[in-house]
Design a protein around this motif. Structure first.
Motif, mmCIF file in Angstrom:
data_model
loop_
_atom_site.group_PDB
_atom_site.id
_atom_site.type_symbol
_atom_site.label_atom_id
_atom_site.label_comp_id
_atom_site.label_asym_id
_atom_site.label_seq_id
_atom_site.Cartn_x
_atom_site.Cartn_y
_atom_site.Cartn_z
ATOM 1 N N LEU A 133 0.728 -1.301 -0.120
ATOM 2 C CA LEU A 133 0.047 -0.019 -0.193
ATOM 3 C C LEU A 133 0.953 1.304 0.001
ATOM 4 N N THR A 134 0.444 2.313 -0.249
ATOM 5 C CA THR A 134 0.892 3.797 -0.224
ATOM 6 C C THR A 134 0.339 4.555 0.959
ATOM 7 N N ILE A 135 1.149 5.080 1.929
ATOM 8 C CA ILE A 135 0.621 6.187 2.755
ATOM 9 C C ILE A 135 1.270 7.589 2.487
ATOM 10 N N THR A 136 0.137 8.354 2.229
ATOM 11 C CA THR A 136 0.452 9.641 1.832
ATOM 12 C C THR A 136 0.036 10.939 3.039
ATOM 13 N N ASN A 137 0.895 11.635 3.277
ATOM 14 C CA ASN A 137 1.048 12.609 4.338
ATOM 15 C C ASN A 137 0.924 14.064 3.564
ATOM 16 N N GLN A 138 -0.354 14.575 3.481
ATOM 17 C CA GLN A 138 -0.134 15.965 2.734
ATOM 18 C C GLN A 138 -0.411 17.000 4.129
ATOM 19 N N GLY A 139 0.073 16.590 5.484
ATOM 20 C CA GLY A 139 0.146 17.628 6.304
ATOM 21 C C GLY A 139 1.573 18.175 6.372
#
Length: 157
Positions: free
Chosen positions: A57-63
């Motif tokens: 999976l991919t975890i994206t952090n837009q913060g």
């Protein structure tokens, strides 16, 4: 004229200081001081082993703040471990950093999840539920579809 410059300069300085910490500017607003996490492209190839499976999976952090993935769990496995692969060598890891405005990618041949001590081998077409736990953010629950053992995400087959 000199008398007017001094009070104007003092006023400008006071206004500048008032603006400090007021919550305005490019580094403020929603997500500026915390992680904003989302998950995309989760999948598990149908296990070929009766007691072990891999997950990606991919975890994206837009913060605007970094975060750390500290553990993964699932009701289909006795335990879920996180691994990195560097130069063909697989190493178990206790955590993975997720940079601010960045991504953590788990993919075949790289970082990956290992579902160990499977209670029952998941079959293609089913979904596996997993819980991602982070150092600062709340946990995320992910529904991971089980794909064919030869599934390739770049082709979708």
């Amino acid at each position: 004229m000199r008398r007017a410059v001094l009070p104007a300069a003092a006023l400008a300085g006071a206004l500048a200081l008032t603006g400090c910490g007021s919550g305005s500017g490019p580094d403020s607003g929603p997500g500026a001081s915390k992680a904003d996490l989302s998950v995309s492209s989760p999948y598990m190839p149908q296990p070929v082993s009766p007691d072990m499976a891999a997950g990606f999976l991919t975890i994206t952090n837009q913060g605007g703040a970094k975060e750390t993935l500290t553990s993964v769990s699932s009701d289909v496995a006795g335990r879920v471990t996180m691994h990195s692969t560097v130069g063909g060598a697989m190493r178990e890891k206790t955590s993975f950093p997720i940079p601010a405005h960045g991504r953590l990618v788990f993919r075949s041949g790289g970082n990956h999840l290992m579902f160990e001590e499977l209670k029952q081998a998941p079959k293609q077409g089913q979904h596996v539920t997993l819980k991602l736990t982070f150092a600062k953010s709340g946990p995320l629950t992910v529904e991971m579809p089980v794909r064919s053992a030869t599934y390739n995400p770049s082709t979708g087959h």
